[in-house]
Design an enzyme around this catalytic site. Sequence first.
Site, PDB file in Angstrom:
ATOM      1  N   ARG A   1      34.449  -8.898  54.367  1.00 57.14           N
ATOM      2  CA  ARG A   1      35.546  -8.883  54.792  1.00 57.14           C
ATOM      3  C   ARG A   1      36.086  -8.286  55.758  1.00 57.14           C
ATOM      4  O   ARG A   1      36.247  -7.018  56.070  1.00 57.14           O
ATOM      5  CB  ARG A   1      36.402  -8.417  53.346  1.00 57.14           C
TER       6      ARG A   1
ATOM      7  N   TYR B   1      21.258  -3.936  37.111  1.00 56.79           N
ATOM      8  CA  TYR B   1      21.693  -3.041  38.327  1.00 56.79           C
ATOM      9  C   TYR B   1      20.937  -1.921  38.214  1.00 56.79           C
ATOM     10  O   TYR B   1      20.418  -1.306  39.309  1.00 56.79           O
ATOM     11  CB  TYR B   1      23.283  -2.690  37.820  1.00 56.79           C
TER      12      TYR B   1
ATOM     13  N   GLY C   1      28.783  -2.348  54.237  1.00 55.95           N
ATOM     14  CA  GLY C   1      29.713  -2.264  53.184  1.00 55.95           C
ATOM     15  C   GLY C   1      31.045  -1.326  53.552  1.00 55.95           C
ATOM     16  O   GLY C   1      31.329  -0.374  52.545  1.00 55.95           O
TER      17      GLY C   1
ATOM     18  N   ALA D   1      35.278  -1.111  52.132  1.00 55.25           N
ATOM     19  CA  ALA D   1      35.899  -0.482  50.889  1.00 55.25           C
ATOM     20  C   ALA D   1      35.320   0.781  50.467  1.00 55.25           C
ATOM     21  O   ALA D   1      34.097   1.222  50.954  1.00 55.25           O
ATOM     22  CB  ALA D   1      35.669  -1.521  49.560  1.00 55.25           C
ATOM     23  N   GLY D   2      35.812   1.230  49.555  1.00 54.83           N
ATOM     24  CA  GLY D   2      34.994   2.345  48.596  1.00 54.83           C
ATOM     25  C   GLY D   2      34.475   3.486  49.636  1.00 54.83           C
ATOM     26  O   GLY D   2      34.950   4.097  50.351  1.00 54.83           O
TER      27      GLY D   2
ATOM     28  N   THR E   1      36.283   3.473  43.019  1.00 60.82           N
ATOM     29  CA  THR E   1      36.528   2.559  43.922  1.00 60.82           C
ATOM     30  C   THR E   1      36.449   0.981  43.364  1.00 60.82           C
ATOM     31  O   THR E   1      36.901   0.902  42.413  1.00 60.82           O
ATOM     32  CB  THR E   1      35.171   2.524  44.567  1.00 60.82           C
ATOM     33  N   GLU E   2      36.256   0.189  44.055  1.00 63.72           N
ATOM     34  CA  GLU E   2      36.457  -1.172  43.758  1.00 63.72           C
ATOM     35  C   GLU E   2      35.079  -1.605  42.789  1.00 63.72           C
ATOM     36  O   GLU E   2      35.175  -2.665  42.479  1.00 63.72           O
ATOM     37  CB  GLU E   2      36.688  -2.185  44.625  1.00 63.72           C
ATOM     38  N   PHE E   3      34.286  -0.681  42.726  1.00 58.06           N
ATOM     39  CA  PHE E   3      33.080  -1.107  42.184  1.00 58.06           C
ATOM     40  C   PHE E   3      33.167  -1.824  40.739  1.00 58.06           C
ATOM     41  O   PHE E   3      32.673  -2.630  40.476  1.00 58.06           O
ATOM     42  CB  PHE E   3      32.199   0.457  42.011  1.00 58.06           C
TER      43      PHE E   3
ATOM     44  N   ASP F   1      26.990 -10.692  56.032  1.00 57.92           N
ATOM     45  CA  ASP F   1      26.506 -10.600  54.579  1.00 57.92           C
ATOM     46  C   ASP F   1      25.115 -10.056  54.730  1.00 57.92           C
ATOM     47  O   ASP F   1      24.227 -10.873  55.181  1.00 57.92           O
ATOM     48  CB  ASP F   1      26.719 -12.024  54.061  1.00 57.92           C
TER      49      ASP F   1
HETATM   50  P1  NDP Z   1      33.210  -0.953  46.454  1.00 54.63           P
HETATM   51  O1  NDP Z   1      33.110  -2.351  45.744  1.00 54.63           O
HETATM   52  O2  NDP Z   1      34.404  -0.277  46.646  1.00 54.63           O
HETATM   53  O3  NDP Z   1      32.558  -1.328  48.173  1.00 54.63           O
HETATM   54  C1  NDP Z   1      31.177  -2.079  48.035  1.00 54.63           C
HETATM   55  C2  NDP Z   1      31.186  -2.417  49.493  1.00 54.63           C
HETATM   56  O4  NDP Z   1      29.898  -3.279  49.672  1.00 54.63           O
HETATM   57  C3  NDP Z   1      32.369  -3.523  50.092  1.00 54.63           C
HETATM   58  O5  NDP Z   1      32.518  -2.840  51.208  1.00 54.63           O
HETATM   59  C4  NDP Z   1      31.714  -4.618  50.139  1.00 54.63           C
HETATM   60  O6  NDP Z   1      32.103  -5.331  51.244  1.00 54.63           O
HETATM   61  C5  NDP Z   1      30.136  -4.333  50.554  1.00 54.63           C
HETATM   62  N1  NDP Z   1      29.430  -5.577  50.075  1.00 54.63           N
HETATM   63  C6  NDP Z   1      29.117  -6.134  48.818  1.00 54.63           C
HETATM   64  N2  NDP Z   1      28.314  -6.993  49.138  1.00 54.63           N
HETATM   65  C7  NDP Z   1      28.023  -7.250  50.498  1.00 54.63           C
HETATM   66  C8  NDP Z   1      27.215  -8.050  51.320  1.00 54.63           C
HETATM   67  N3  NDP Z   1      26.447  -9.125  50.494  1.00 54.63           N
HETATM   68  N4  NDP Z   1      27.006  -7.815  52.425  1.00 54.63           N
HETATM   69  C9  NDP Z   1      27.788  -6.777  53.232  1.00 54.63           C
HETATM   70  N5  NDP Z   1      28.428  -6.083  52.562  1.00 54.63           N
HETATM   71  C10 NDP Z   1      28.716  -6.016  50.854  1.00 54.63           C
HETATM   72  O7  NDP Z   1      31.859  -0.045  45.759  1.00 54.63           O
HETATM   73  P2  NDP Z   1      31.397   1.218  46.174  1.00 54.63           P
HETATM   74  O8  NDP Z   1      32.003   1.723  47.322  1.00 54.63           O
HETATM   75  O9  NDP Z   1      31.429   2.035  44.804  1.00 54.63           O
HETATM   76  O10 NDP Z   1      29.879   1.046  46.381  1.00 54.63           O
HETATM   77  C11 NDP Z   1      29.114   1.358  47.573  1.00 54.63           C
HETATM   78  C12 NDP Z   1      27.778   1.699  47.086  1.00 54.63           C
HETATM   79  O11 NDP Z   1      27.731   2.826  46.186  1.00 54.63           O
HETATM   80  C13 NDP Z   1      27.017   0.457  46.275  1.00 54.63           C
HETATM   81  O12 NDP Z   1      25.774   0.550  46.633  1.00 54.63           O
HETATM   82  C14 NDP Z   1      27.038   1.033  45.012  1.00 54.63           C
HETATM   83  O13 NDP Z   1      25.985   0.619  44.157  1.00 54.63           O
HETATM   84  C15 NDP Z   1      26.828   2.397  44.957  1.00 54.63           C
HETATM   85  N6  NDP Z   1      27.070   3.353  43.984  1.00 54.63           N
HETATM   86  C16 NDP Z   1      28.525   3.348  43.509  1.00 54.63           C
HETATM   87  C17 NDP Z   1      28.959   4.048  42.559  1.00 54.63           C
HETATM   88  C18 NDP Z   1      30.459   3.803  41.978  1.00 54.63           C
HETATM   89  O14 NDP Z   1      30.515   4.390  40.730  1.00 54.63           O
HETATM   90  N7  NDP Z   1      31.301   3.590  42.595  1.00 54.63           N
HETATM   91  C19 NDP Z   1      28.187   5.072  41.806  1.00 54.63           C
HETATM   92  C20 NDP Z   1      26.765   5.004  42.581  1.00 54.63           C
HETATM   93  C21 NDP Z   1      26.474   4.378  43.492  1.00 54.63           C
HETATM   94  P3  NDP Z   1      32.792  -6.795  51.215  1.00 54.63           P
HETATM   95  O15 NDP Z   1      33.152  -7.391  49.880  1.00 54.63           O
HETATM   96  O16 NDP Z   1      33.577  -6.727  52.200  1.00 54.63           O
HETATM   97  O17 NDP Z   1      31.401  -7.494  51.819  1.00 54.63           O
HETATM   98  C1  8X3 Z   2      27.227   3.329  39.568  1.00 53.46           C
HETATM   99  C2  8X3 Z   2      27.254   4.118  38.801  1.00 53.46           C
HETATM  100  O1  8X3 Z   2      26.899   4.750  36.213  1.00 53.46           O
HETATM  101  O2  8X3 Z   2      28.289   2.984  36.698  1.00 53.46           O
HETATM  102  O3  8X3 Z   2      25.917   3.163  40.305  1.00 53.46           O
HETATM  103  O4  8X3 Z   2      25.854   2.867  37.185  1.00 53.46           O
HETATM  104  S1  8X3 Z   2      27.120   3.622  37.056  1.00 53.46           S
END
Ligand code: NDP
Ligand code: 8X3
Length: 254
Positions: free
Chosen positions: A36, A153, A10, A13-14, A188-190, A61
């Site tokens: 991507r 989730y 991953g 992004a983010g 992030t893009e989350f 993936d």
């Molecule tokens: P983003 O959406 O910004 O980034 C997510 C990344 O995961 C992207 O690079 C995406 O790449 C990759 N990804 C998603 N699905 C797949 C797949 N099937 N195979 C490979 N790569 C994959 O979100 P975040 O950076 O915020 O998220 C990163 C992690 O942090 C996650 O595990 C999320 O649950 C966790 N997290 C995030 C929080 C938040 O508030 N943002 C808080 C707590 C935890 P691509 O689409 O190119 O495959």
């Molecule tokens: C992402 C943080 O609080 O949106 O894991 O679930 S929250």
Amino acid sequence: MKGKLVLITGASAGIGEACARRFAAAGCDLLLAARRDDRLRRLKGELEKEFGVSATAAKLDVRDRDAVERFARDLAKGAAPDILINNAGLASGLSLLHEGDFEDWDRMIDTNVKGLLNVSRLVVPMMVERNSGHVINIGSVAGHLVYPKGNVYNATKFAVRALSEGMNLDLVGTNIRVSSIDPGMTETEFSEVRFHGDKEQARAAYEGFKPLAAEDIADAVFYVASAPEHVSVVGMVILPTAQRSPFVIHRDDN
Ligand code: NDP
Ligand code: 8X3
């Protein structure tokens, strides 16, 4: 940390991308994986140019076990990663359990739980063989406390926490460390992914308070990874100061 090989899932992004930048700045070589790969290739070029490190962009993936197997076979031809950051993950949807969408559920369970397992099962043996390494799983505060409509989730992030604990126990007697970094709301893009591309809903999630930035989490990941080898940071929960739990967030009115 210079010269260590860091595999980040991953990384397009983010938090994953921020980790790539943080580790590259310290002279680490990188294996960047995500779906991507255009973004990964751009990041690779940028990091190589700016920091003089070597980076590989791998379209992957994590849900596709055959692809992860092929990826690991290729990996085995070279040096094994010193650090694995299991970061790929997502929330898909936010709805009452009894109104949930099966596709959203599959996407989250297959990525956050099975994807992390696929990568770990195929990469950790390389670390075991060498008797060194560090697995850093990106969990969430959502893996500690359930919030309304978070249901599936939350379940996946509770699973990540259990798997971090399980890996830690199963690797006793080795020099391999396992850490779980569990962020709260990080911009992030989350949220855009969670709300299926609805930018307005995503923006509203971070309204009225200062969320964490991906770089804040990357700093924590880097700290954990660079602690002396006899120091194992097992878990770390990091929240924005305005957030005290998944459902207690102070937002300014104006
Ligand atoms: P983003 O959406 O910004 O980034 C997510 C990344 O995961 C992207 O690079 C995406 O790449 C990759 N990804 C998603 N699905 C797949 C797949 N099937 N195979 C490979 N790569 C994959 O979100 P975040 O950076 O915020 O998220 C990163 C992690 O942090 C996650 O595990 C999320 O649950 C966790 N997290 C995030 C929080 C938040 O508030 N943002 C808080 C707590 C935890 P691509 O689409 O190119 O495959
Ligand atoms: C992402 C943080 O609080 O949106 O894991 O679930 S929250």
